[in-house]
Design a protein around this motif. Structure first.
Motif, PDB file in Angstrom:
ATOM      1  N   UNK A 136      93.450  31.219  61.263  1.00 45.98           N
ATOM      2  CA  UNK A 136      93.493  29.755  61.214  1.00 45.98           C
ATOM      3  C   UNK A 136      92.498  29.228  62.229  1.00 45.98           C
ATOM      4  N   UNK A 137      91.571  28.383  61.768  1.00 49.59           N
ATOM      5  CA  UNK A 137      90.524  27.829  62.622  1.00 49.59           C
ATOM      6  C   UNK A 137      90.650  26.308  62.652  1.00 49.59           C
ATOM      7  N   UNK A 138      91.310  25.764  63.672  1.00 51.94           N
ATOM      8  CA  UNK A 138      91.489  24.309  63.734  1.00 51.94           C
ATOM      9  C   UNK A 138      90.195  23.544  63.982  1.00 51.94           C
ATOM     10  N   UNK A 139      89.157  24.243  64.480  1.00 52.01           N
ATOM     11  CA  UNK A 139      87.849  23.619  64.664  1.00 52.01           C
ATOM     12  C   UNK A 139      86.778  24.671  64.422  1.00 52.01           C
ATOM     13  N   UNK A 140      85.520  24.262  64.464  1.00 51.45           N
ATOM     14  CA  UNK A 140      84.427  25.163  64.105  1.00 51.45           C
ATOM     15  C   UNK A 140      84.348  26.400  64.988  1.00 51.45           C
ATOM     16  N   UNK A 141      84.703  26.297  66.262  1.00 52.38           N
ATOM     17  CA  UNK A 141      84.538  27.416  67.181  1.00 52.38           C
ATOM     18  C   UNK A 141      85.862  27.902  67.788  1.00 52.38           C
ATOM     19  N   UNK A 142      86.973  27.495  67.223  1.00 50.68           N
ATOM     20  CA  UNK A 142      88.283  27.925  67.712  1.00 50.68           C
ATOM     21  C   UNK A 142      89.058  28.564  66.566  1.00 50.68           C
ATOM     22  N   UNK A 143      89.698  29.705  66.843  1.00 45.37           N
ATOM     23  CA  UNK A 143      90.423  30.400  65.786  1.00 45.37           C
ATOM     24  C   UNK A 143      91.584  31.188  66.373  1.00 45.37           C
ATOM     25  N   UNK A 144      92.628  31.327  65.558  1.00 41.68           N
ATOM     26  CA  UNK A 144      93.777  32.165  65.877  1.00 41.68           C
ATOM     27  C   UNK A 144      93.923  33.180  64.744  1.00 41.68           C
ATOM     28  N   UNK A 145      94.023  34.466  65.091  1.00 40.87           N
ATOM     29  CA  UNK A 145      94.033  35.525  64.088  1.00 40.87           C
ATOM     30  C   UNK A 145      95.207  36.450  64.334  1.00 40.87           C
ATOM     31  N   UNK A 146      95.908  36.831  63.260  1.00 43.85           N
ATOM     32  CA  UNK A 146      96.995  37.791  63.351  1.00 43.85           C
ATOM     33  C   UNK A 146      96.832  38.824  62.245  1.00 43.85           C
ATOM     34  N   UNK A 147      97.026  40.103  62.605  1.00 41.29           N
ATOM     35  CA  UNK A 147      96.921  41.167  61.620  1.00 41.29           C
ATOM     36  C   UNK A 147      96.323  42.416  62.212  1.00 41.29           C
ATOM     37  N   UNK A 148      95.740  43.250  61.363  1.00 37.01           N
ATOM     38  CA  UNK A 148      95.165  44.540  61.743  1.00 37.01           C
ATOM     39  C   UNK A 148      93.642  44.403  61.764  1.00 37.01           C
ATOM     40  N   UNK A 149      93.041  44.398  62.971  1.00 32.73           N
ATOM     41  CA  UNK A 149      91.599  44.207  63.082  1.00 32.73           C
ATOM     42  C   UNK A 149      91.119  44.688  64.445  1.00 32.73           C
ATOM     43  N   UNK A 150      89.783  44.659  64.651  1.00 32.95           N
ATOM     44  CA  UNK A 150      89.159  45.109  65.894  1.00 32.95           C
ATOM     45  C   UNK A 150      88.860  43.926  66.804  1.00 32.95           C
ATOM     46  N   UNK A 151      88.775  44.211  68.130  1.00 35.75           N
ATOM     47  CA  UNK A 151      88.661  43.108  69.088  1.00 35.75           C
ATOM     48  C   UNK A 151      87.562  43.278  70.131  1.00 35.75           C
ATOM     49  N   UNK A 152      87.060  44.508  70.362  1.00 39.07           N
ATOM     50  CA  UNK A 152      86.214  44.766  71.524  1.00 39.07           C
ATOM     51  C   UNK A 152      84.912  45.460  71.149  1.00 39.07           C
ATOM     52  N   UNK A 153      83.874  45.219  71.969  1.00 36.95           N
ATOM     53  CA  UNK A 153      82.599  45.933  71.949  1.00 36.95           C
ATOM     54  C   UNK A 153      81.648  45.407  70.881  1.00 36.95           C
ATOM     55  N   UNK A 154      80.409  45.180  71.285  1.00 37.25           N
ATOM     56  CA  UNK A 154      79.382  44.641  70.399  1.00 37.25           C
ATOM     57  C   UNK A 154      79.203  45.498  69.154  1.00 37.25           C
ATOM     58  N   UNK A 155      78.985  46.805  69.322  1.00 35.29           N
ATOM     59  CA  UNK A 155      78.746  47.659  68.163  1.00 35.29           C
ATOM     60  C   UNK A 155      80.015  47.878  67.357  1.00 35.29           C
ATOM     61  N   UNK A 156      81.156  47.927  68.020  1.00 40.96           N
ATOM     62  CA  UNK A 156      82.421  48.102  67.326  1.00 40.96           C
ATOM     63  C   UNK A 156      82.739  46.900  66.447  1.00 40.96           C
ATOM     64  N   UNK A 157      82.429  45.693  66.915  1.00 43.76           N
ATOM     65  CA  UNK A 157      82.693  44.479  66.150  1.00 43.76           C
ATOM     66  C   UNK A 157      81.663  44.246  65.051  1.00 43.76           C
TER      67      UNK A 157
END
Length: 405
Positions: free
Chosen positions: A115-136
């Protein structure tokens, strides 16, 4: 009862309710279609699109041991075969559900709602990756076939996560909490691992020909009732054995750890450089602590004039745009690259194989068009153990045919 099953169920329920609710609300509107790498269908504010990827690899590996039998091995295989769906509802809600089907088994990959209430703000829930430039950066767009030992050591794969993110046109900061992967076994007694993380990035230069990326991240995790954390790396491939490995004994396995990472990248026209460094401080299951660190640096060049596609608002790289694809009578794009990797596990004293790893990788990639790649990588790796008799040199040649949509 293990709690990750509850979080997984909540994410799945959210995906299904969002999808079904939106579709039902708009069934009276005619469907529209558009081509966005695959057919995308829309009913008013609701969209849905299939997604997937197939990586077919051939790997040939020579293993030279200081003591023991040298050998060679090779294999052709499906490295990845994924299929899924993604969609949006209005410009605020989005979701992804994608599964991987390999060797007769299936696992969830990305499975989340945002859910993104604005262009640069978001809340995410689920199974995903979070860290590292190459990992993302998606494996569809990484310069080399595999992310390398840096990614193995930090162990920052997809796990059940709640994350919040804010930012601007050239920066972001994100943080959250995570547990296990949605694929981690059946529910049982005990508590799954817990972690907290934060990542920030800033692009101080964003110009037509030049882009610069800087980033930092940190993570603190506790295994709780999960299996102890292991610290080990592969030879710039997921094929074959790991020869630099702190093991699973109390001398090398972790109850919890703190990791810190730094990111940097620069793109100047068709030339780019990228590197990351991370350090891990682990609390060992047998008491005491030990540290490990890893880094990589690589350079890339497109003699055909393309450039790596950096997204300054997201702090990651995206799909390369081919200037003259073969579908339009051109020759496609060619990318040449060289990479150096290093990892140091020698603080895990008493574990013979917890030594140092280093490798040089050469890569060449041909893009007939933006959704197809043919890749070749050659890696010359050294595994220097704490006991010289356990030293292992590994040479790996691997090829990939890749298609995604």
């Amino acid at each position: 009862m293990r709690q990750h099953s509850l979080l997984a169920g909540a994410a799945l329920a959210a995906v299904l309710s969002l999808t079904a609710g939106s579709a039902l609300a708009q069934t009276t509107q005619p469907a529209r279609s558009a081509w966005k790498g695959a057919p995308q269908y829309s009913w008013g504010d609701f969209t849905i699109k299939p997604r997937g990827r197939v990586f077919v690899d051939y790997v040939d590996q020579d293993v030279d041991r200081a003591v023991g039998v040298d050998f060679s091995d090779s294999e052709d295989r499906f490295r990845t075969a994924r299929i899924g769906l993604q969609g949006t509802w209005t410009d605020r809600w989005s979701w992804v559900a994608e599964a991987n089907f390999i060797d007769g088994e299936s696992n969830w990959e990305d499975l989340f709602v945002q859910y993104a209430p604005s262009d640069h703000t978001a809340f995410t829930i689920g199974n995903f990756k979070s860290l590292s430039l190459e990992n993302l950066t998606s494996a569809r767009y990484t310069t080399f076939m595999e992310r390398g030992p840096f990614n193995d050591l930090i162990d920052a794969g997809r796990v059940m996560t709640f994350a919040a993110r804010t930012g601007g046109d050239n920066w972001s900061i994100a943080g959250g909490v995570h547990g296990d992967s949605v694929n981690d076994g059946a529910p049982g007694d005990g508590d799954e691992q817990r972690g907290v993380f934060v990542r920030a990035h800033f692009a101080p230069i964003v110009a037509a020909d030049t882009k610069v990326h800087l980033g930092v991240w940190a993570r603190d995790r506790d295994r709780r009732d999960d299996t102890a954390f292991r610290y080990r790396v592969r030879n710039n491939t997921n094929f074959g054995a790991r020869y630099t490995d702190a093991g699973s004994s109390p001398l090398g396995a972790g109850d919890g750890d703190v990791a810190i990472g730094l990111e940097a990248a620069a793109v100047w026209r068709s030339f780019s450089v990228q590197g990351e460094w991370a350090t891990i401080d682990a609390d060992l299951t047998g008491g005491g602590s030990a540290g490990a660190d890893a880094y990589y640096v690589f350079a890339s060049f497109f003699p055909t004039g393309e450039r790596r596609n950096y997204k300054p608002a997201d702090g990651k790289f995206d799909r390369v745009s081919v200037r003259e694809p073969v579908t339009q009578g051109g020759m496609g794009a060619v990318e040449l690259a060289v990479r150096y990797d290093a990892a140091d596990l020698t603080e895990f004293a008493g574990v013979a194989t917890a030594g140092e790893y280093s490798a040089v990788t050469l890569g060449a990639t041909w893009y007939p068009w933006s959704h197809i790649r043919f890749m070749a990588n050659y890696t010359d790796a050294e595994n220097k153990a704490q006991v010289a008799a356990s030293d292992v040199d590994v040479q790996t040649l691997q090829f990939r045919a890749q298609f995604d949509f």
